[in-house]
Design a protein around this motif. Structure first.
Motif, mmCIF file in Angstrom:
data_model
loop_
_atom_site.group_PDB
_atom_site.id
_atom_site.type_symbol
_atom_site.label_atom_id
_atom_site.label_comp_id
_atom_site.label_asym_id
_atom_site.label_seq_id
_atom_site.Cartn_x
_atom_site.Cartn_y
_atom_site.Cartn_z
ATOM 1 N N PHE A 128 7.174 9.584 4.015
ATOM 2 C CA PHE A 128 5.734 9.384 3.857
ATOM 3 C C PHE A 128 4.977 10.427 4.658
ATOM 4 O O PHE A 128 5.508 11.020 5.603
ATOM 5 N N THR A 129 3.737 10.693 4.229
ATOM 6 C CA THR A 129 2.990 11.833 4.735
ATOM 7 C C THR A 129 1.610 11.428 5.229
ATOM 8 O O THR A 129 0.848 10.811 4.472
ATOM 9 N N LEU A 130 1.286 11.755 6.452
ATOM 10 C CA LEU A 130 -0.030 11.574 7.087
ATOM 11 C C LEU A 130 -0.546 10.126 7.160
ATOM 12 O O LEU A 130 -0.997 9.690 8.196
ATOM 13 N N ILE A 131 -0.498 9.398 6.052
ATOM 14 C CA ILE A 131 -0.828 7.966 6.114
ATOM 15 C C ILE A 131 0.361 7.217 5.532
ATOM 16 O O ILE A 131 0.776 7.487 4.401
ATOM 17 N N GLY A 132 0.927 6.319 6.309
ATOM 18 C CA GLY A 132 2.151 5.637 5.880
ATOM 19 C C GLY A 132 1.881 4.447 4.974
ATOM 20 O O GLY A 132 0.746 4.005 4.810
ATOM 21 N N PRO A 133 2.945 3.911 4.374
ATOM 22 C CA PRO A 133 2.814 2.795 3.446
ATOM 23 C C PRO A 133 2.841 1.440 4.150
ATOM 24 O O PRO A 133 3.101 1.361 5.347
ATOM 25 N N THR A 134 2.563 0.380 3.394
ATOM 26 C CA THR A 134 2.785 -0.993 3.844
ATOM 27 C C THR A 134 3.785 -1.603 2.870
ATOM 28 O O THR A 134 3.568 -1.559 1.660
ATOM 29 N N LEU A 135 4.885 -2.125 3.415
ATOM 30 C CA LEU A 135 5.965 -2.609 2.566
ATOM 31 C C LEU A 135 6.296 -4.057 2.879
ATOM 32 O O LEU A 135 6.276 -4.460 4.040
ATOM 33 N N GLU A 136 6.616 -4.809 1.830
ATOM 34 C CA GLU A 136 7.072 -6.185 2.023
ATOM 35 C C GLU A 136 8.557 -6.236 1.677
ATOM 36 O O GLU A 136 8.975 -5.737 0.629
ATOM 37 N N PHE A 137 9.335 -6.838 2.577
ATOM 38 C CA PHE A 137 10.776 -6.940 2.330
ATOM 39 C C PHE A 137 11.070 -8.255 1.620
ATOM 40 O O PHE A 137 10.659 -9.314 2.097
ATOM 41 N N THR A 158 1.612 11.261 15.960
ATOM 42 C CA THR A 158 2.310 12.526 16.237
ATOM 43 C C THR A 158 3.027 12.909 14.954
ATOM 44 O O THR A 158 3.370 12.059 14.141
ATOM 45 N N GLY A 159 3.253 14.223 14.774
ATOM 46 C CA GLY A 159 3.937 14.691 13.570
ATOM 47 C C GLY A 159 3.100 14.465 12.335
ATOM 48 O O GLY A 159 1.913 14.103 12.426
ATOM 49 N N SER A 160 3.673 14.671 11.164
ATOM 50 C CA SER A 160 2.915 14.427 9.941
ATOM 51 C C SER A 160 3.754 13.771 8.857
ATOM 52 O O SER A 160 3.240 13.440 7.797
ATOM 53 N N ARG A 161 5.063 13.605 9.114
ATOM 54 C CA ARG A 161 5.911 12.957 8.115
ATOM 55 C C ARG A 161 6.843 11.944 8.769
ATOM 56 O O ARG A 161 7.377 12.194 9.854
ATOM 57 N N GLY A 162 7.009 10.809 8.116
ATOM 58 C CA GLY A 162 7.893 9.782 8.638
ATOM 59 C C GLY A 162 8.967 9.421 7.628
ATOM 60 O O GLY A 162 8.831 9.711 6.431
ATOM 61 N N LYS A 174 0.882 -1.172 0.000
ATOM 62 C CA LYS A 174 0.000 0.000 0.000
ATOM 63 C C LYS A 174 0.917 1.218 0.000
ATOM 64 O O LYS A 174 1.868 1.269 0.786
ATOM 65 N N PRO A 175 0.654 2.204 -0.847
ATOM 66 C CA PRO A 175 1.596 3.323 -0.960
ATOM 67 C C PRO A 175 1.439 4.399 0.128
ATOM 68 O O PRO A 175 2.333 5.221 0.283
ATOM 69 N N GLY A 176 0.318 4.376 0.877
ATOM 70 C CA GLY A 176 0.077 5.483 1.803
ATOM 71 C C GLY A 176 -0.364 6.707 1.023
ATOM 72 O O GLY A 176 -0.646 6.623 -0.169
ATOM 73 N N MET A 177 -0.404 7.860 1.695
ATOM 74 C CA MET A 177 -0.943 9.046 1.030
ATOM 75 C C MET A 177 0.043 9.648 0.046
ATOM 76 O O MET A 177 -0.297 9.967 -1.083
ATOM 77 N N LEU A 178 1.259 9.840 0.490
ATOM 78 C CA LEU A 178 2.271 10.434 -0.390
ATOM 79 C C LEU A 178 3.627 9.929 0.076
ATOM 80 O O LEU A 178 4.182 10.437 1.050
ATOM 81 N N THR A 179 4.105 8.902 -0.582
ATOM 82 C CA THR A 179 5.386 8.306 -0.215
ATOM 83 C C THR A 179 6.352 8.480 -1.378
ATOM 84 O O THR A 179 6.040 8.092 -2.501
ATOM 85 N N THR A 180 7.483 9.125 -1.116
ATOM 86 C CA THR A 180 8.454 9.369 -2.178
ATOM 87 C C THR A 180 9.865 9.042 -1.702
ATOM 88 O O THR A 180 10.139 9.029 -0.506
ATOM 89 N N VAL A 181 10.756 8.803 -2.673
ATOM 90 C CA VAL A 181 12.168 8.634 -2.390
ATOM 91 C C VAL A 181 12.771 10.040 -2.315
ATOM 92 O O VAL A 181 12.560 10.849 -3.217
ATOM 93 N N GLN A 182 13.463 10.346 -1.215
ATOM 94 C CA GLN A 182 14.034 11.691 -1.073
ATOM 95 C C GLN A 182 15.437 11.636 -0.470
ATOM 96 O O GLN A 182 15.742 10.756 0.331
ATOM 97 N N ASP A 183 16.256 12.621 -0.859
ATOM 98 C CA ASP A 183 17.536 12.845 -0.181
ATOM 99 C C ASP A 183 17.599 14.340 0.156
ATOM 100 O O ASP A 183 16.560 14.979 0.313
ATOM 101 N N LEU A 184 18.794 14.912 0.223
ATOM 102 C CA LEU A 184 18.859 16.327 0.607
ATOM 103 C C LEU A 184 18.510 17.279 -0.537
ATOM 104 O O LEU A 184 18.564 18.492 -0.384
ATOM 105 N N GLY A 185 18.154 16.747 -1.697
ATOM 106 C CA GLY A 185 17.666 17.614 -2.766
ATOM 107 C C GLY A 185 18.650 17.791 -3.898
ATOM 108 O O GLY A 185 19.816 17.452 -3.793
ATOM 109 N N ARG A 186 18.102 18.332 -4.984
ATOM 110 C CA ARG A 186 18.878 18.484 -6.217
ATOM 111 C C ARG A 186 19.320 19.937 -6.320
ATOM 112 O O ARG A 186 18.591 20.780 -6.823
ATOM 113 N N THR A 187 20.507 20.218 -5.804
ATOM 114 C CA THR A 187 20.978 21.599 -5.852
ATOM 115 C C THR A 187 21.876 21.809 -7.068
ATOM 116 O O THR A 187 22.373 20.853 -7.651
ATOM 117 N N GLY A 188 22.058 23.063 -7.424
ATOM 118 C CA GLY A 188 22.929 23.406 -8.539
ATOM 119 C C GLY A 188 22.174 23.667 -9.829
ATOM 120 O O GLY A 188 22.751 24.083 -10.812
#
Lengths: 242, 334
Positions: free
Chosen positions: B56-65, B108-112, B7-21
């Motif tokens: 992930f945001t507000l509703i988290g995902p379900t992941l299978e390893f 608690t909070g809104s992002r994991g 299940k993807p949750g509400m908004l789950t993305t791959v992120q790092d410190l961002g694309r600078t430059g």
């Protein structure tokens, strides 16, 4: 020109203000400053956003703190960039005007009270300064569209405009770098990719450079499109005295 | 060899410190919203500082390893469970092939955040692995995760030393009200004295217009001297724009590179995580500090991370006891 002012923008950015009017000289000065800062390779500067009258610099305070950075920038800003040595860098953008490539050409012509040929001649007869890029990756804010062909935006924006479309929105003209919604009047299309995420340099142009639209026939358009696809197309770039 | 999204949750993305430059060309930086939770997640599993995670945001995902790896979960508390049993947060967890990691909605909070010791296999695009959803580049196919997406791991890394020491005290996420320290400017001169007083002395409410691009606040009107339109200039992470409606908008990870509204202040980097973990209807207040204080706070936080690293690299009791045993046995062989 007024002396540039360095303003605080949080703990990881400074904003250099070069003026408060949109003028080509201001913009040239900013482009020259960006170049100068790049050459200096000041450690800790992570990104720069040049705009119409200002330059935002993002830095990493773990590498360089506010005071030493400002000191270095102040000494750089004292360096006069002599106008004589500057070159205009102009990108030739081939455009197939009208027809299916420019579905709103008649709107532009009618609004201007000109023939389509005249609109094409006016639009392609001058070089446009790229004041800044923003909004979308590679979207150019161009200055200097002839007043005769200013055309109000469409009342109902299109849901999807294809990448490469060239349009007029009010007093501005530009190229859509990727498929996106938009309300500009479409006058033509270029096969050249101003944005290609898989290219080594994804964005073709930079702020401070110029764009020259060159009318081409549909036949030429298709030939260039083929060359772009094969990766053999080279954009013509002119260097002229400013 | 990776994770499957059940299940993807509400908004789950791959992120790092961002694309600078690339901001001068119109590319948003994107990257994680809560840099602190991101750094702690990577730190717990000895990852490089900029290793991509799942946000992930507000509703988290379900992941299978689909293979063994080590993970750490930080940020807001989303009631994580592994195969139905509660999972610890701010702790390195060994995941076995076939394990199901499930999150609920944010308590608690809104992002994991989840970090992976085996590194997510997504391509580097223009120097970053983060997802820029607007430009559809980076991360997993340039978009948020969907059910049945399968992200591979880049390496096998199933051992970390001092495993049992790898636990930290979770950050507090559900305060009634948070105070965001701000550095005034760059366009605070465009607001009246009264306007600035209002900004610094009022409680503002987080509205539901709060996403990765920015957070609109509601509260007392901030008066400008003569309008707040400016010639568009650059925006940074945490810029506080005040358009003519007089209510602040704080620009976040997916912000546009430029904007045409006066910016009264910029949120101190160390306090942006507090803001992005707020929920709709939560309150925030602002307190002005100098750029020097804000940078000091940032350096102090770096030192705090170093301390955390020391804590999790302390030989744990179990290991010590092993050594003691070994020492005793050794004498038998000498």
């Amino acid at each position: 020109m007024q002396r540039p002012k360095i303003l605080v923008a949080g703990d990881s950015s400074v904003l250099i203000e070069f003026g408060n009017e949109i003028r080509p000289e201001t913009n040239r000065r900013i482009a020259a400053t960006v170049q100068l800062i790049r050459e200096q390779q000041i450690e800790g500067i992570v990104d720069m956003i040049p705009t119409y009258c200002a330059l935002l610099i993002n830095y990493d305070p773990r590498v360089i703190l506010y005071d030493p950075l400002v000191k270095r920038l102040q000494s750089l800003l004292k360096i006069e960039v002599s106008a004589g040595e500057e070159k205009k860098r102009i990108y030739e953008i081939p455009v197939c005007y009208g027809g299916k490539y420019g579905p709103d050409m008649d709107i532009i012509a009618k609004h201007a009270g000109l023939t389509e040929e005249e609109v094409i001649r006016i639009h392609s007869s001058r070089d446009y300064l790229i004041y800044m890029l923003g909004f979308l990756p590679g979207f150019t804010y161009l200055g200097g569209l002839d007043e005769r062909i200013h055309t109000p935006r469409l009342q109902t924006p299109r849901v999807r405009i294809e990448a490469g479309s060239v349009g007029i929105g009010g007093s501005q003209t530009g190229i859509y770098p990727l498929d996106s919604p938009g309300g500009w009047n479409l006058m033509g299309k270029t096969p050249v990719k101003t944005y290609d995420p898989d290219r080594e340099v994804p964005i073709l142009v930079e702020a401070g450079e110029y764009i020259r639209f060159v009318p081409v026939t549909e036949q030429e358009y298709l030939r260039i499109e083929e060359e772009v696809r094969n990766g053999t197309y080279q954009v013509t770039i002119h260097e002229e005295e400013a | 060899m990776g994770i499957r999204v059940l299940k993807p949750g509400m908004l789950t993305t791959v992120q790092d410190l961002g694309r600078t430059g690339y901001q001068s060309q119109g590319f948003s930086v994107a990257g994680v919203m809560d840099v602190r939770s991101f750094k702690i997640a990577n730190l717990l599993v000895d990852n490089p500082e900029n290793e991509p995670v799942l946000e992930f945001t507000l509703i988290g995902p379900t992941l299978e390893f689909t293979s063994d790896t080590i993970i750490a979960i930080t940020g807001g508390d989303f009631n994580p469970t592994i195969n139905g049993e509660p999972a610890p947060m701010y702790t390195a967890i060994y995941m076995h092939k076939g394990d199901i990691l499930k999150f609920g909605s944010a308590v608690t909070g809104s992002r994991g955040y989840i970090s992976f010791s085996s590194y997510l296999k997504v391509p580097t695009v223009m120097g970053s692995r983060c997802t820029n959803m607007k430009s559809s580049i980076g991360g997993f196919k340039g978009r948020k995760l969907q059910a049945d997406d399968y992200i591979m791991f880049r390496i096998k890394r199933r051992y970390l030393p001092f495993f049992l020491s790898r636990t930290l005290k979770p950050d507090e996420m559900d305060q009634e009200q948070v105070t965001l320290r701000v550095v005034m400017g760059p366009q605070d001169h465009m607001f009246t004295k009264q306007g600035i007083q209002t900004f610094l002395n009022s409680a503002y409410t987080v509205t539901n217009e709060f996403d990765r691009m920015g957070c609109r606040l509601d509260g007392p009107f901030i008066a400008s001297k003569s309008g707040s339109d400016i010639i568009s200039d650059g925006i940074c992470f945490g810029s506080v724009q005040v358009p003519s409606h007089g209510k602040p908008i704080i620009l976040l990870a997916d912000r546009q590179t430029t904007g045409g509204y006066a910016k009264i202040a910029t949120v101190a980097s160390v306090d942006i995580p507090k803001l992005v973990q707020r929920k709709t209807d939560n309150k925030v207040r602002f307190k002005a500090i100098t750029v020097y204080e804000a940078q000091k706070l940032l350096l102090d936080e770096m030192a705090e991370f170093d301390e955390m690293r020391k804590t999790i690299h302390r030989p744990c009791r179990e290991v010590l006891e092993c050594r003691l045993t070994a020492k005793r046995i050794r004498s038998l062989f000498e």
